[in-house]
Scaffold this motif. Structure first.
Motif, PDB file in Angstrom:
ATOM      1  N   LEU A  24      12.410 -18.839  21.768  1.00  0.00           N
ATOM      2  CA  LEU A  24      12.850 -17.597  21.146  1.00  0.00           C
ATOM      3  C   LEU A  24      13.992 -17.902  20.201  1.00  0.00           C
ATOM      4  CD1 LEU A  24      12.805 -15.236  24.237  1.00  0.00           C
ATOM      5  CD2 LEU A  24      11.073 -15.508  22.478  1.00  0.00           C
ATOM      6  N   VAL A  25      13.823 -17.523  18.967  1.00  0.00           N
ATOM      7  CA  VAL A  25      14.846 -17.753  17.964  1.00  0.00           C
ATOM      8  C   VAL A  25      15.438 -16.390  17.662  1.00  0.00           C
ATOM      9  CG1 VAL A  25      15.337 -18.829  15.746  1.00  0.00           C
ATOM     10  CG2 VAL A  25      13.383 -19.592  17.083  1.00  0.00           C
ATOM     11  N   THR A  26      16.398 -15.993  18.499  1.00  0.00           N
ATOM     12  CA  THR A  26      16.924 -14.642  18.397  1.00  0.00           C
ATOM     13  C   THR A  26      17.697 -14.456  17.106  1.00  0.00           C
ATOM     14  OG1 THR A  26      18.813 -15.359  19.700  1.00  0.00           O
ATOM     15  CG2 THR A  26      17.055 -14.242  20.873  1.00  0.00           C
ATOM     16  N   GLY A  27      17.434 -13.312  16.489  1.00  0.00           N
ATOM     17  CA  GLY A  27      18.164 -12.950  15.280  1.00  0.00           C
ATOM     18  C   GLY A  27      17.838 -13.793  14.068  1.00  0.00           C
ATOM     19  N   SER A  28      16.794 -14.594  14.141  1.00  0.00           N
ATOM     20  CA  SER A  28      16.481 -15.403  12.966  1.00  0.00           C
ATOM     21  C   SER A  28      15.088 -15.056  12.462  1.00  0.00           C
ATOM     22  CB  SER A  28      16.609 -16.889  13.278  1.00  0.00           C
ATOM     23  OG  SER A  28      15.467 -17.389  13.885  1.00  0.00           O
ATOM     24  N   SER A  29      14.859 -15.381  11.228  1.00  0.00           N
ATOM     25  CA  SER A  29      13.571 -15.115  10.595  1.00  0.00           C
ATOM     26  C   SER A  29      12.789 -16.421  10.503  1.00  0.00           C
ATOM     27  CB  SER A  29      13.802 -14.552   9.194  1.00  0.00           C
ATOM     28  OG  SER A  29      14.342 -15.549   8.356  1.00  0.00           O
ATOM     29  N   ILE A  30      11.550 -16.300  10.105  1.00  0.00           N
ATOM     30  CA  ILE A  30      10.740 -17.494   9.878  1.00  0.00           C
ATOM     31  C   ILE A  30      11.393 -18.375   8.825  1.00  0.00           C
ATOM     32  CG2 ILE A  30       9.227 -16.383   8.172  1.00  0.00           C
ATOM     33  CD1 ILE A  30       8.200 -19.103  10.690  1.00  0.00           C
ATOM     34  N   HIS A  31      12.038 -17.735   7.865  1.00  0.00           N
ATOM     35  CA  HIS A  31      12.665 -18.484   6.780  1.00  0.00           C
ATOM     36  C   HIS A  31      13.881 -19.270   7.282  1.00  0.00           C
ATOM     37  CE1 HIS A  31      10.426 -15.007   5.155  1.00  0.00           C
ATOM     38  NE2 HIS A  31       9.831 -16.004   4.527  1.00  0.00           N
ATOM     39  N   ASP A  32      14.637 -18.700   8.222  1.00  0.00           N
ATOM     40  CA  ASP A  32      15.748 -19.421   8.844  1.00  0.00           C
ATOM     41  C   ASP A  32      15.225 -20.602   9.659  1.00  0.00           C
ATOM     42  OD1 ASP A  32      17.588 -17.572   7.811  1.00  0.00           O
ATOM     43  OD2 ASP A  32      17.505 -16.328   9.615  1.00  0.00           O
ATOM     44  N   LEU A  33      14.129 -20.381  10.376  1.00  0.00           N
ATOM     45  CA  LEU A  33      13.528 -21.447  11.176  1.00  0.00           C
ATOM     46  C   LEU A  33      13.088 -22.600  10.286  1.00  0.00           C
ATOM     47  CD1 LEU A  33      12.437 -22.612  13.848  1.00  0.00           C
ATOM     48  CD2 LEU A  33      10.328 -21.327  13.407  1.00  0.00           C
ATOM     49  N   LEU A  34      12.401 -22.277   9.185  1.00  0.00           N
ATOM     50  CA  LEU A  34      11.954 -23.329   8.261  1.00  0.00           C
ATOM     51  C   LEU A  34      13.140 -24.142   7.757  1.00  0.00           C
ATOM     52  CD1 LEU A  34       9.287 -21.378   6.187  1.00  0.00           C
ATOM     53  CD2 LEU A  34       8.848 -23.140   7.908  1.00  0.00           C
ATOM     54  N   LYS A  35      14.203 -23.453   7.361  1.00  0.00           N
ATOM     55  CA  LYS A  35      15.384 -24.135   6.845  1.00  0.00           C
ATOM     56  C   LYS A  35      15.980 -25.067   7.899  1.00  0.00           C
ATOM     57  CE  LYS A  35      19.687 -23.201   4.424  1.00  0.00           C
ATOM     58  NZ  LYS A  35      20.563 -22.153   3.894  1.00  0.00           N
ATOM     59  N   SER A  36      16.031 -24.612   9.155  1.00  0.00           N
ATOM     60  CA  SER A  36      16.587 -25.434  10.232  1.00  0.00           C
ATOM     61  C   SER A  36      15.732 -26.670  10.508  1.00  0.00           C
ATOM     62  CB  SER A  36      16.751 -24.619  11.513  1.00  0.00           C
ATOM     63  OG  SER A  36      15.502 -24.391  12.142  1.00  0.00           O
ATOM     64  N   LYS A  37      14.475 -26.639  10.088  1.00  0.00           N
ATOM     65  CA  LYS A  37      13.552 -27.763  10.290  1.00  0.00           C
ATOM     66  C   LYS A  37      13.370 -28.598   9.019  1.00  0.00           C
ATOM     67  CE  LYS A  37      12.385 -27.063  14.603  1.00  0.00           C
ATOM     68  NZ  LYS A  37      12.535 -28.083  15.640  1.00  0.00           N
ATOM     69  N   GLY A  38      14.259 -28.420   8.038  1.00  0.00           N
ATOM     70  CA  GLY A  38      14.209 -29.243   6.833  1.00  0.00           C
ATOM     71  C   GLY A  38      13.103 -28.867   5.860  1.00  0.00           C
ATOM     72  N   LEU A  39      12.612 -27.652   5.963  1.00  0.00           N
ATOM     73  CA  LEU A  39      11.544 -27.183   5.081  1.00  0.00           C
ATOM     74  C   LEU A  39      12.083 -26.064   4.188  1.00  0.00           C
ATOM     75  CD1 LEU A  39       8.711 -27.102   7.735  1.00  0.00           C
ATOM     76  CD2 LEU A  39       8.820 -28.626   5.763  1.00  0.00           C
ATOM     77  N   PRO A  40      11.500 -25.890   3.014  1.00  0.00           N
ATOM     78  CA  PRO A  40      11.971 -24.811   2.131  1.00  0.00           C
ATOM     79  C   PRO A  40      11.619 -23.435   2.694  1.00  0.00           C
ATOM     80  CG  PRO A  40      10.053 -25.895   1.180  1.00  0.00           C
ATOM     81  CD  PRO A  40      10.423 -26.684   2.401  1.00  0.00           C
ATOM     82  N   VAL A  41      12.490 -22.461   2.463  1.00  0.00           N
ATOM     83  CA  VAL A  41      12.319 -21.116   3.023  1.00  0.00           C
ATOM     84  C   VAL A  41      11.151 -20.364   2.394  1.00  0.00           C
ATOM     85  CG1 VAL A  41      14.741 -20.938   3.691  1.00  0.00           C
ATOM     86  CG2 VAL A  41      14.014 -20.074   1.461  1.00  0.00           C
ATOM     87  N   GLY A  42      10.696 -20.784   1.240  1.00  0.00           N
ATOM     88  CA  GLY A  42       9.635 -20.066   0.538  1.00  0.00           C
ATOM     89  C   GLY A  42       8.229 -20.504   0.863  1.00  0.00           C
ATOM     90  N   LEU A  43       8.025 -21.223   1.960  1.00  0.00           N
ATOM     91  CA  LEU A  43       6.655 -21.605   2.329  1.00  0.00           C
ATOM     92  C   LEU A  43       5.844 -20.422   2.838  1.00  0.00           C
ATOM     93  CD1 LEU A  43       7.048 -25.071   4.087  1.00  0.00           C
ATOM     94  CD2 LEU A  43       6.010 -24.567   1.868  1.00  0.00           C
ATOM     95  N   PHE A  44       6.535 -19.439   3.401  1.00  0.00           N
ATOM     96  CA  PHE A  44       5.861 -18.232   3.874  1.00  0.00           C
ATOM     97  C   PHE A  44       6.380 -17.041   3.090  1.00  0.00           C
ATOM     98  CE2 PHE A  44       5.147 -20.985   7.520  1.00  0.00           C
ATOM     99  CZ  PHE A  44       3.808 -20.737   7.781  1.00  0.00           C
ATOM    100  N   PRO A  45       5.517 -16.072   2.838  1.00  0.00           N
ATOM    101  CA  PRO A  45       5.915 -14.913   2.033  1.00  0.00           C
ATOM    102  C   PRO A  45       6.850 -13.969   2.797  1.00  0.00           C
ATOM    103  CG  PRO A  45       3.671 -14.644   2.819  1.00  0.00           C
ATOM    104  CD  PRO A  45       4.104 -16.022   3.227  1.00  0.00           C
ATOM    105  N   LYS A  46       7.395 -13.029   2.045  1.00  0.00           N
ATOM    106  CA  LYS A  46       8.284 -12.008   2.617  1.00  0.00           C
ATOM    107  C   LYS A  46       7.546 -11.134   3.624  1.00  0.00           C
ATOM    108  CE  LYS A  46      10.864 -11.659  -1.696  1.00  0.00           C
ATOM    109  NZ  LYS A  46      11.076 -10.820  -2.883  1.00  0.00           N
ATOM    110  N   GLU A  47       6.234 -11.059   3.532  1.00  0.00           N
ATOM    111  CA  GLU A  47       5.441 -10.151   4.350  1.00  0.00           C
ATOM    112  C   GLU A  47       5.205 -10.632   5.782  1.00  0.00           C
ATOM    113  OE1 GLU A  47       5.146  -8.980   0.278  1.00  0.00           O
ATOM    114  OE2 GLU A  47       4.945 -10.929   1.203  1.00  0.00           O
ATOM    115  N   VAL A  48       5.939 -11.634   6.247  1.00  0.00           N
ATOM    116  CA  VAL A  48       5.810 -12.093   7.623  1.00  0.00           C
ATOM    117  C   VAL A  48       6.386 -11.016   8.545  1.00  0.00           C
ATOM    118  CG1 VAL A  48       6.644 -13.782   9.311  1.00  0.00           C
ATOM    119  CG2 VAL A  48       5.852 -14.550   7.068  1.00  0.00           C
ATOM    120  N   GLU A  49       5.585 -10.586   9.501  1.00  0.00           N
ATOM    121  CA  GLU A  49       6.040  -9.576  10.459  1.00  0.00           C
ATOM    122  C   GLU A  49       6.725 -10.211  11.657  1.00  0.00           C
ATOM    123  OE1 GLU A  49       2.675  -7.028  11.418  1.00  0.00           O
ATOM    124  OE2 GLU A  49       3.441  -5.596   9.947  1.00  0.00           O
TER     125      GLU A  49
END
Length: 166
Positions: A24-49
């Protein structure tokens, strides 16, 4: 005795959750998760639920529905995208395709070997594409397939070409 039974039930419940647990990544978005894993935040669109990251590294990303966006070429996201997440990579990707020479090819892997290079590698089965990381700096808008179809209905070829270029 009741306290001991209650303690056993709570312990059993905790162990059960641990074995089927997700990270559980509380309070974080998919984009925060990607960044924490060394990946660019724009791999997934804004429409991620929502998303789920399992202890095994399996990442499931849930979008509002299938949609299209554009990086260097058109990209199609299914409503659920799955991949194994490691530092610098998404491997075994399912649910993401890119258009190449009028063909839709599934994206197999997305790898950032060296962030300093400014490049990201997309394995699309028949080829490996190196793209600029700058294409993925911001999460893109993703147009639903239905909305795009409605927009293109009753449009001239020239207007349809605009949507195909996004």
């Amino acid at each position: 005795m009741a306290a001991t039974s209650h303690h056993k039930i709570v312990t059993l419940f905790y162990l059960l959750l641990h074995f089927v647990s997700t990270e559980l990544v509380t309070g974080s978005s998919i984009h925060d998760l990607l960044k924490s894993k060394g990946l660019p935040v724009g791999l997934f669109p804004k429409e991620v639920e929502s998303f789920t990251l399992y202890d095994t590294g399996l990442l499931e990303v849930f979008l509002r529905g299938p949609c299209l966006t554009k990086f260097d070429t058109m990209a199609f996201y299914e409503s659920t995208v799955r991949a194994n997440l490691t530092y610098g990579g998404l491997t075994g990707v399912e649910g993401l395709s890119q258009e190449e020479l009028f063909l839709w090819l599934p994206v197999k892997d997305i790898i950032v070997d060296d962030p300093k290079s400014g490049l990201i590698l997309f394995d699309i089965g028949l080829a490996h594409k190196q793209l600029s990381l700058s294409l993925f700096e911001d999460p893109p808008d993703c147009k639903s397939q239905d909305a795009l179809s409605l927009k293109m209905k009753n449009k001239s070829r020239k207007e349809i070409g605009f949507y195909a270029e996004m």
